[in-house]
Design a protein around this motif. Structure first.
Motif, PDB file in Angstrom:
ATOM      1  N   UNK A  48       0.958  -1.195   0.096  1.00  0.00           N
ATOM      2  CA  UNK A  48       0.030   0.084   0.139  1.00  0.00           C
ATOM      3  C   UNK A  48       0.922   1.402   0.090  1.00  0.00           C
ATOM      4  N   UNK A  49       2.004   1.322   0.425  1.00  0.00           N
ATOM      5  CA  UNK A  49       2.846   2.358   0.589  1.00  0.00           C
ATOM      6  C   UNK A  49       4.150   2.303  -0.416  1.00  0.00           C
ATOM      7  N   UNK A  50       4.172   1.150  -1.173  1.00  0.00           N
ATOM      8  CA  UNK A  50       5.285   1.322  -2.112  1.00  0.00           C
ATOM      9  C   UNK A  50       4.765   1.713  -3.527  1.00  0.00           C
ATOM     10  N   UNK A  51       5.911   1.968  -4.153  1.00  0.00           N
ATOM     11  CA  UNK A  51       5.521   2.632  -5.721  1.00  0.00           C
ATOM     12  C   UNK A  51       5.720   1.376  -6.596  1.00  0.00           C
ATOM     13  N   UNK A  52       4.544   1.006  -7.353  1.00  0.00           N
ATOM     14  CA  UNK A  52       4.403  -0.085  -8.451  1.00  0.00           C
ATOM     15  C   UNK A  52       4.605   0.430  -9.797  1.00  0.00           C
ATOM     16  N   UNK A  53       5.261  -0.537 -10.691  1.00  0.00           N
ATOM     17  CA  UNK A  53       5.039  -0.347 -11.991  1.00  0.00           C
ATOM     18  C   UNK A  53       4.760  -1.454 -12.815  1.00  0.00           C
ATOM     19  N   UNK A  54       3.865  -1.171 -13.843  1.00  0.00           N
ATOM     20  CA  UNK A  54       3.229  -2.229 -14.551  1.00  0.00           C
ATOM     21  C   UNK A  54       3.718  -1.946 -15.818  1.00  0.00           C
ATOM     22  N   UNK A  55       3.931  -3.320 -16.860  1.00  0.00           N
ATOM     23  CA  UNK A  55       4.255  -3.273 -18.159  1.00  0.00           C
ATOM     24  C   UNK A  55       3.049  -3.827 -18.941  1.00  0.00           C
ATOM     25  N   UNK A  56       2.347  -3.089 -19.731  1.00  0.00           N
ATOM     26  CA  UNK A  56       1.094  -3.821 -20.255  1.00  0.00           C
ATOM     27  C   UNK A  56       1.374  -3.838 -21.771  1.00  0.00           C
ATOM     28  N   UNK A  57       1.045  -5.111 -22.379  1.00  0.00           N
ATOM     29  CA  UNK A  57       1.357  -5.561 -23.686  1.00  0.00           C
ATOM     30  C   UNK A  57      -0.186  -5.348 -24.408  1.00  0.00           C
ATOM     31  N   UNK A  58       0.210  -4.405 -25.618  1.00  0.00           N
ATOM     32  CA  UNK A  58      -1.310  -4.410 -26.477  1.00  0.00           C
ATOM     33  C   UNK A  58      -1.002  -5.310 -27.689  1.00  0.00           C
ATOM     34  N   UNK A  59      -1.872  -6.242 -27.633  1.00  0.00           N
ATOM     35  CA  UNK A  59      -1.915  -7.381 -28.673  1.00  0.00           C
ATOM     36  C   UNK A  59      -2.817  -7.134 -29.727  1.00  0.00           C
ATOM     37  N   UNK A  66      -8.140  -4.573 -36.364  1.00  0.00           N
ATOM     38  CA  UNK A  66      -8.914  -3.394 -35.542  1.00  0.00           C
ATOM     39  C   UNK A  66      -9.046  -3.857 -34.173  1.00  0.00           C
ATOM     40  N   UNK A  67      -9.264  -5.408 -34.029  1.00  0.00           N
ATOM     41  CA  UNK A  67      -9.584  -5.957 -32.923  1.00  0.00           C
ATOM     42  C   UNK A  67      -8.252  -5.968 -32.155  1.00  0.00           C
ATOM     43  N   UNK A  68      -8.039  -5.591 -30.682  1.00  0.00           N
ATOM     44  CA  UNK A  68      -7.049  -5.786 -30.012  1.00  0.00           C
ATOM     45  C   UNK A  68      -7.351  -5.977 -28.491  1.00  0.00           C
ATOM     46  N   UNK A  69      -6.234  -6.414 -27.746  1.00  0.00           N
ATOM     47  CA  UNK A  69      -6.575  -6.647 -26.229  1.00  0.00           C
ATOM     48  C   UNK A  69      -5.333  -6.231 -25.530  1.00  0.00           C
ATOM     49  N   UNK A  70      -5.436  -6.022 -24.425  1.00  0.00           N
ATOM     50  CA  UNK A  70      -4.290  -5.680 -23.359  1.00  0.00           C
ATOM     51  C   UNK A  70      -4.106  -6.571 -22.224  1.00  0.00           C
ATOM     52  N   UNK A  71      -2.995  -6.900 -21.982  1.00  0.00           N
ATOM     53  CA  UNK A  71      -2.496  -7.802 -20.860  1.00  0.00           C
ATOM     54  C   UNK A  71      -1.198  -7.493 -20.176  1.00  0.00           C
ATOM     55  N   UNK A  72      -1.470  -7.146 -18.748  1.00  0.00           N
ATOM     56  CA  UNK A  72      -0.230  -6.881 -17.853  1.00  0.00           C
ATOM     57  C   UNK A  72       0.642  -8.274 -18.144  1.00  0.00           C
ATOM     58  N   UNK A  73       2.097  -7.877 -18.283  1.00  0.00           N
ATOM     59  CA  UNK A  73       2.883  -8.944 -18.593  1.00  0.00           C
ATOM     60  C   UNK A  73       4.156  -8.824 -17.685  1.00  0.00           C
ATOM     61  N   UNK A  74       4.217  -7.753 -16.650  1.00  0.00           N
ATOM     62  CA  UNK A  74       5.187  -7.626 -15.873  1.00  0.00           C
ATOM     63  C   UNK A  74       5.106  -6.554 -14.669  1.00  0.00           C
ATOM     64  N   UNK A  75       5.602  -6.568 -13.809  1.00  0.00           N
ATOM     65  CA  UNK A  75       5.770  -5.769 -12.567  1.00  0.00           C
ATOM     66  C   UNK A  75       6.718  -5.513 -11.475  1.00  0.00           C
ATOM     67  N   UNK A  76       6.850  -4.574 -10.795  1.00  0.00           N
ATOM     68  CA  UNK A  76       7.899  -4.367 -10.073  1.00  0.00           C
ATOM     69  C   UNK A  76       7.645  -3.466  -9.070  1.00  0.00           C
ATOM     70  N   UNK A  77       8.222  -3.217  -7.810  1.00  0.00           N
ATOM     71  CA  UNK A  77       7.807  -2.167  -6.697  1.00  0.00           C
ATOM     72  C   UNK A  77       9.210  -1.797  -6.221  1.00  0.00           C
ATOM     73  N   UNK A  78       8.991  -0.464  -5.681  1.00  0.00           N
ATOM     74  CA  UNK A  78       9.828   0.246  -5.075  1.00  0.00           C
ATOM     75  C   UNK A  78       9.392   0.800  -3.816  1.00  0.00           C
TER      76      UNK A  78
END
Length: 332
Positions: A48-59, A66-78
């Motif tokens: 709750x107090x950390x800084x998080x980062x997400x990597x989102x892949x758009x497929x 025309x059709x696409x979807x997104x997917x979180x593929x990685x994360x880390x925190x500080x």
């Protein structure tokens, strides 16, 4: 529906209250131990107090663009202590520079927050990797029960800046950044140029040899001109013509030999006040320094909308420009 490779990978800072389900799902899917060697839990009290980062892949669907979807593929925190941890990338997405992106995002955040120390616990197999980022060994090896780890501390917060540029991929890595040091401008231009496959446009006052007369940039321009022959892949606009003519740069000689593939024009004097310094790579990447704020340079490796806007301005200047009298001998 089958999916092609990712059209875009975006890194963003996450809000734990809204994104915790994405982060926890990633942690559950990755059957590995955390960076500090402890068992990887869904969450803990520090989240709750950390800084998080997400990597989102758009497929993009291979059968329907025309059709696409997104997917979180990685994360880390500080953590507020300055520790970087819980770095994880889904197995199928490793080896694409995403982990490097996570690390640079958190290092940049630690620098902005002025944390006195940024550190991590590195597996022994990763010590060389983190050393290249400027991390140094600190203390003894730690046996966590799940393996041996070495505490490493980043002594120079600016050591990561070149890596923050070179890991980016043209047309893939989205996110605008500002260059904190103008000394990184040459590296940025070289990184954009080497990844360009279709068109390269340059608007510059003096064609500074420190930026453009380097082996990396020359080789990239020559390769682009030869592989895209007859399509005018390289256009250069100058608004300080006299400086260029007498420098004898290699790209000038190359433009003389490949005049249908590399063209250099001079902006009319009455339009020079409208000129910002810019490099446009393909239809997605740019490096921009505004004339009214020369100490600030903006860079993005994947912003088609901004490049379209900048290219419209470049095209207007191009149509209003011509080969300067002093440059005409290039094409004789």
């Amino acid at each position: 529906m089958s999916l092609s490779k990712p059209a875009n990978i975006t890194l963003r800072y996450a809000d734990w209250s809204h994104d915790h389900h994405f982060i926890c799902a990633l942690r559950r899917r990755v059957l590995m131990t955390a960076q500090d060697g402890s068992t990887l839990l869904d969450s803990d009290m520090q989240d709750a107090h950390a800084l998080h980062v997400l990597a989102i892949a758009s497929m993009i669907a291979s059968t329907d663009d025309v059709n696409s979807t997104t997917q979180p593929v990685a994360t880390a925190r500080l953590l507020t202590s300055g520790q970087i941890e819980r770095m994880l990338v889904l197995p199928n997405w490793r080896g694409q520079g995403i982990g490097t992106g996570l690390l640079t995002a958190l290092l940049r955040a630690a620098q902005e927050r002025r944390y006195p120390t940024t550190w991590l616990l590195a597996p022994l197999s990763a010590i060389d990797f983190y050393s290249r980022w400027g991390f140094q060994l600190d203390g003894t090896i730690i046996d966590t029960g799940n393996g041996y780890y070495q505490r490493m501390v980043l002594m120079d917060q600016t050591a990561m800046l070149p890596m923050d540029i070179t890991w980016r991929s043209l047309g893939v890595t989205a996110g605008r950044m500002s260059l904190p040091k103008q000394s990184l401008l040459g590296l940025t231009i070289a990184t954009l140029a080497t990844q360009t496959r279709h068109t390269l446009e340059i608007l510059t006052p003096d064609f500074d040899p420190a930026l453009y007369d380097t082996d990396t940039v020359f080789d990239a321009v020559q390769q682009l001109a030869l592989t895209r022959r007859g399509r005018l892949p390289v256009r250069i606009l100058l608004f300080d013509k006299e400086t260029l003519v007498y420098r004898g740069q290699r790209i000038i000689e190359l433009a003389r030999r490949l005049s249908s593939d590399i063209q250099i024009r001079a902006v009319p004097d009455e339009l020079t006040e409208q000129c910002d310094r810019m490099v446009l790579a393909d239809s997605v990447g740019y490096c921009l320094t505004r004339s009214h704020n020369p100490r600030l340079t903006l860079v993005d490796f994947n912003s088609a909308a901004e490049v379209r806007r900048l290219r419209r301005h470049f095209d207007q200047l191009w149509e209003s420009s011509s080969v300067h009298q002093a440059l005409r001998r290039l094409y004789l």
